[in-house]
Design an enzyme around this catalytic site. Structure first.
Site, short mmCIF file in Angstrom:
data_model
loop_
_atom_site.label_atom_id
_atom_site.label_comp_id
_atom_site.label_asym_id
_atom_site.label_seq_id
_atom_site.Cartn_x
_atom_site.Cartn_y
_atom_site.Cartn_z
N ILE A 65 61.04 105.89 34.06
CA ILE A 65 61.46 107.26 33.77
C ILE A 65 60.47 108.22 34.42
CG2 ILE A 65 62.21 108.89 32.00
CD1 ILE A 65 62.27 106.53 30.00
N PRO A 66 60.53 108.36 35.75
CA PRO A 66 59.66 109.35 36.39
C PRO A 66 60.00 110.74 35.85
CG PRO A 66 61.12 108.30 38.01
CD PRO A 66 61.39 107.67 36.70
N HIS A 67 58.97 111.47 35.44
CA HIS A 67 59.22 112.76 34.81
C HIS A 67 58.09 113.73 35.08
CE1 HIS A 67 56.92 110.42 31.86
NE2 HIS A 67 56.40 111.60 31.51
N GLY A 68 58.42 115.00 34.93
CA GLY A 68 57.43 116.06 35.08
C GLY A 68 58.03 117.38 34.65
N LEU A 103 63.59 112.75 35.37
CA LEU A 103 63.67 113.89 34.46
C LEU A 103 62.71 114.97 34.92
CD1 LEU A 103 64.25 115.30 31.69
CD2 LEU A 103 62.47 113.82 30.73
#
Length: 153
Positions: A65-68, A103
């Site tokens: 879930i790469p997110h920032g 996300l």
């Protein structure tokens, strides 16, 4: 709050072509740019890669879930991608990642960002749902598997 409030069928990428962590992030962010949801792909790629440097967002069981968070963003952006061959994402369990939820949240929405991450984690916790996501390359089937699991909770 539901994942399908932010994820549309058009944001389901059934066959990612990238073969690296950076490549997957760039490919998924490029989709956001092509769909007109963002203007500056490079800024978001950098935010996501910087987050990855703090520790992999590969949560295990073939999921990442790469997110920032991004200033100036008004709503959550979400893309689902599937890599049939799997990618080394330095996941916590050491296994390749096939399923990606990218996300990007507004900078001032820490609570919503965390709730969305938790909701995604709940969806992919179900082995039956993960299996469907791993073994289908049809965009509609993938979206409906996410939707069905999302609506259960």
């Amino acid at each position: 709050m539901k994942i399908v409030d932010y994820l549309t069928q058009n944001d389901v990428l059934s066959h990612l072509h990238a073969s690296s962590r950076e490549g997957v992030i760039k490919e998924m962010v490029a989709h956001l740019k092509e769909s007109g949801k963002i203007d500056d792909a490079e800024e978001i790629v950098n935010i996501l890669l910087d987050r990855e440097m703090l520790g992999s967002t590969g949560i295990g069981h073939g999921v990442a879930i790469p997110h920032g968070r991004l200033s100036g963003l008004n709503e959550i952006l979400l893309v689902f991608g599937r890599s049939p061959k799997g990618i080394d994402f330095d996941s916590h369990d050491g296994k390749p990642v096939n399923l990606f939820f990218l996300l990007v949240a507004p900078e001032n929405s820490a609570g919503l960002h965390l709730k969305t991450l938790a909701r995604i984690s709940r969806i992919v916790k179900n082995p039956e749902c993960r299996n469907t996501l791993l073994n289908s390359d049809d965009r509609d089937t993938l979206y409906h598997a996410i939707e069905e699991e999302d609506l259960r909770h």
